[in-house]
Design an enzyme around this catalytic site. Structure first.
Site, PDB file in Angstrom:
ATOM      1  N   ASP A 170      -6.376  40.252  45.413  1.00 54.02           N
ATOM      2  CA  ASP A 170      -7.288  41.216  45.537  1.00 54.02           C
ATOM      3  C   ASP A 170      -8.572  40.979  44.970  1.00 54.02           C
ATOM      4  O   ASP A 170      -8.555  40.894  43.840  1.00 54.02           O
ATOM      5  CB  ASP A 170      -6.655  42.438  45.029  1.00 54.02           C
ATOM      6  CG  ASP A 170      -7.264  43.705  45.099  1.00 54.02           C
ATOM      7  OD1 ASP A 170      -8.289  44.024  44.843  1.00 54.02           O
ATOM      8  OD2 ASP A 170      -6.736  44.546  45.912  1.00 54.02           O
ATOM      9  N   ASP A 204     -17.639  40.418  52.564  1.00 56.92           N
ATOM     10  CA  ASP A 204     -17.319  41.232  53.852  1.00 56.92           C
ATOM     11  C   ASP A 204     -15.776  41.535  54.093  1.00 56.92           C
ATOM     12  O   ASP A 204     -15.181  40.772  54.269  1.00 56.92           O
ATOM     13  CB  ASP A 204     -17.626  40.032  54.863  1.00 56.92           C
ATOM     14  CG  ASP A 204     -17.665  40.985  56.472  1.00 56.92           C
ATOM     15  OD1 ASP A 204     -17.772  41.986  56.620  1.00 56.92           O
ATOM     16  OD2 ASP A 204     -17.727  39.937  57.309  1.00 56.92           O
TER      17      ASP A 204
END
Length: 260
Positions: free
Chosen positions: A130, A150
């Protein structure tokens, strides 16, 4: 219910379901999708290490702020692998020490199988994690000269991570002359909120922005240490970037300016 079963049930409730990764093609380009028709990345079939999409090319605008001869000695971090276009370009074309963080193992597998992403090596690492948690690890502090963010879910509505605290973590991962670039495309009104969060973390005088692409992607750059080259200095650097690496950097000069 046993303790182990309780833990498994809790994990099922709290672990997000990751979207299915699919690909499509036209005659020249291969596209990556996350369970919808939205394009999450692309690759030119006859030039797999070039960058095909305009907004992805603009994510390389940090090259305008560093000495070109120093690029191969620098380190870059990508949050969100997508089709690995940025990761491949930095690794193959710029010869940089390159790290990418991606949460979805399917994305990594598809990039390796269908988008020419090289295997991990001494100079290339893909970390399955993560991004919001990983970026806070101590070994990332002050480690990167460029950080490219992004991060979108399969709906592509707004950035997954977009708070002042997240951008402060990004700032902490940069070297003194490092830059962040972030894609702020969204179908809602998130851009102004995102820009405010970036300015809160970096300071208004450190933030630059492109005009949106036709598709609505707005790439924003933030400097760890603010400085303002003149337009002539930026144009001279853009000419070098364009000649050396084939990016349309001279055109960027009509589309890129400080936000304050």
């Amino acid at each position: 219910m046993k303790a182990g079963a309780n833990a498994a049930a809790l994990k099922r409730r709290t672990t997000p379901t990751l979207p299915e990764v699919t690909i499509s093609e036209d005659s020249e380009v291969r596209f990556l999708h996350l369970g919808t028709e939205w394009i999450q990345g692309s690759m030119l079939l006859d030039a797999p290490f070039d960058i095909e999409l305009d907004y992805v090319q603009r994510m390389m605008a940090w090259l305008l702020f560093v000495e070109p001869d120093s690029v191969s000695k620098r380190r870059v971090l990508q949050l969100g692998l997508g089709s690995a276009a940025l990761t491949k370009f930095c690794f193959k074309k710029l010869r940089m020490d390159t790290t990418a963080i991606e949460i979805n193992p399917q994305v990594v597998t598809v990039c390796r199988s269908w988008f020419k992403l090289p295997a991990d090596s001494a100079r290339l690492r893909v970390v399955l994690a993560d991004a919001g948690e990983e970026i806070r690890r101590a070994d990332h502090l002050g480690a990167y000269d460029a950080l490219q963010v992004d991060l979108y879910d399969h709906e592509a509505a707004a950035p997954v991570l977009d708070s002042p605290d997240f951008y402060a973590d990004c700032r902490n991962a940069l070297t003194d002359d490092g830059c962040l670039t972030v894609n702020l495309f969204g179908r809602d009104t998130s851009y102004e909120r995102s820009l405010q969060s970036l300015c809160a973390a970096f300071g208004e005088d450190a933030v630059w922005a492109f005009k949106p692409t036709r598709e609505g992607n707005t790439v924003v750059l933030a400097q760890r240490t603010p400085h303002r080259p003149t337009r002539m200095q930026l144009l001279a650097r853009a000419e070098v970037v364009q000649e050396r690496w084939g990016l349309p950097a001279v055109k960027w000069m009509k589309l890129f300016e400080p936000v304050a």
